[in-house]
Design an enzyme around this catalytic site. Sequence first.
Site, mmCIF file in Angstrom:
data_model
loop_
_atom_site.group_PDB
_atom_site.id
_atom_site.type_symbol
_atom_site.label_atom_id
_atom_site.label_comp_id
_atom_site.label_asym_id
_atom_site.label_seq_id
_atom_site.Cartn_x
_atom_site.Cartn_y
_atom_site.Cartn_z
ATOM 1 N N TYR A 143 0.930 -1.288 0.106
ATOM 2 C CA TYR A 143 -0.142 0.007 -0.091
ATOM 3 C C TYR A 143 0.850 1.117 -0.047
ATOM 4 O O TYR A 143 1.633 1.333 0.741
ATOM 5 C CB TYR A 143 -1.037 0.191 0.960
ATOM 6 C CG TYR A 143 -1.722 1.337 1.246
ATOM 7 C CD1 TYR A 143 -2.858 1.540 0.611
ATOM 8 C CD2 TYR A 143 -1.211 2.464 2.041
ATOM 9 C CE1 TYR A 143 -3.577 2.590 0.386
ATOM 10 C CE2 TYR A 143 -2.108 3.688 2.016
ATOM 11 C CZ TYR A 143 -3.248 3.729 1.248
ATOM 12 O OH TYR A 143 -3.792 4.813 1.243
ATOM 13 N N ASP A 242 9.538 2.903 1.031
ATOM 14 C CA ASP A 242 8.214 3.811 1.483
ATOM 15 C C ASP A 242 8.097 3.441 3.036
ATOM 16 O O ASP A 242 7.767 2.347 3.517
ATOM 17 C CB ASP A 242 6.941 3.289 0.988
ATOM 18 C CG ASP A 242 5.657 4.080 1.489
ATOM 19 O OD1 ASP A 242 5.730 4.634 2.687
ATOM 20 O OD2 ASP A 242 4.661 3.935 0.744
ATOM 21 N N LYS A 271 3.404 10.227 8.193
ATOM 22 C CA LYS A 271 2.693 9.782 9.334
ATOM 23 C C LYS A 271 3.178 10.044 10.700
ATOM 24 O O LYS A 271 2.815 11.479 11.243
ATOM 25 C CB LYS A 271 2.435 8.164 9.214
ATOM 26 C CG LYS A 271 1.433 7.764 8.101
ATOM 27 C CD LYS A 271 0.934 6.353 8.405
ATOM 28 C CE LYS A 271 -0.613 6.205 7.414
ATOM 29 N NZ LYS A 271 -0.186 5.469 6.214
#
Length: 417
Positions: A143, A242, A271
């Site tokens: 994702y 990532d 995040k």
Amino acid sequence: MSEHLLAYDREHVWHPYTSMTDPTPVRMVTGASGVRLRLDDGTELVDGMSSWWAAIHGYGRPELDAAVRSVDLAHVMFGGLTNAPAVRLAERLVSLAPAGLERVFLADSGSVSVEVALKMALQWQRGRGRPERRRMLTVRGGYHGDTFGCMSVCDPDGGMHSMWAGLLPEQVFAPRPPAPGGDVEGWAADFRRLAAEHRDEVAAVIVEPVLQGAGGMWVYDPACLRVMREVTDEHGFLLVLDEIATGFGRTGELWAADHAGVVPDVMCVGKALSGGYLTLAAAMCTDEVARGISDSDSGVLMHGPTFMGNALACTVALASLDLLVTDGGGWAAQVARVGARLTAGLAGLPGVRTLGAVGVVQLDHPVDVVKATQAAAEEGVWLRPFRDLVYTMPPYVATDADVDQICRAVARAAEVG
Ligand SMILES: *Cc1c(COP(=O)(O)O)cnc(C)c1O
């Protein structure tokens, strides 16, 4: 008051991945402090999600609140202008990141940083005279965000690629890497074969290191990352990691790539970067990548979000990174403590796996999200299961009692959901 707002919300406000005509219910949060969310009816819930993995230091942290209040310049455009918090944050990120990642692109969300990373890879290949290298090689189960470039490298089934056929760039997908102790050799053979087969069209390998998050909470053998590093070096692809979900200690190492001792060419963070206070991310690259891009026909990296280098967000991020190393002995001690407690508390549940301060229970059926969420709330905990997964990523400051409460809620949610 709350009733009016909730009614308006139901009629007019999109929530993530929901129907506008038949939305699932939402709860109204009126405040939060420590690890607890406060709802309009006075209920308090321990946040087992850290607000989608971002609020690692909990809510209402005096140090972060003070940072917000200290700002006398909230934002100024980054084209032709700069600001001290942005420069200081870049300096701090370079000092924390794996050696060599020295060039920093400050983006306004994780997805944007991934788009920038993809663009870096394409422009770098152009600069080397390889413009035909326009595809990404990735693995299933990933994702990377919801914008179109990001979606193209998400798991093809989970990312519903069939729905976007013809619209999404068609990337190259290797099998999902095996769990720790699994058949790394077999997986590596497939990965090497795919890379060789597509070597003339692949620009970069992009993956989440060691823990695949929203694509299914899969933990894989760090040895696979070393295979990816070898393959990218062999063929002249970039390795893009990532670390948006995994960075800043969540998996028990500062960077998940540290589990394998691998250094990428490009790394995305987001995040937890601002401690969950403001939207902020970054794409970092090596000097070689930066030079290659600047040698390409355009001579510049073609990207520039309106809120790039936002001074307010960068100030909070600096305060959050200060806390990361000092708070309660630092992130390593916190994550180890929360992780050990999670492992003990979830032992015996079906399909359980833990890594760092991440606990996952995988069921044999899709979760009834409304029922499972309600069951967790009755245990005084906020969880947001998805697909067949009930999972938690607690704030690093959760106490043993908080983690025990979260584990009870995960068990209850898994039982009724
Ligand atoms: C959340 C996430 C993104 C997207 O970040 P946003 O800030 O939601 O755009 C990208 N990659 C990974 C690994 C993520 O977990």
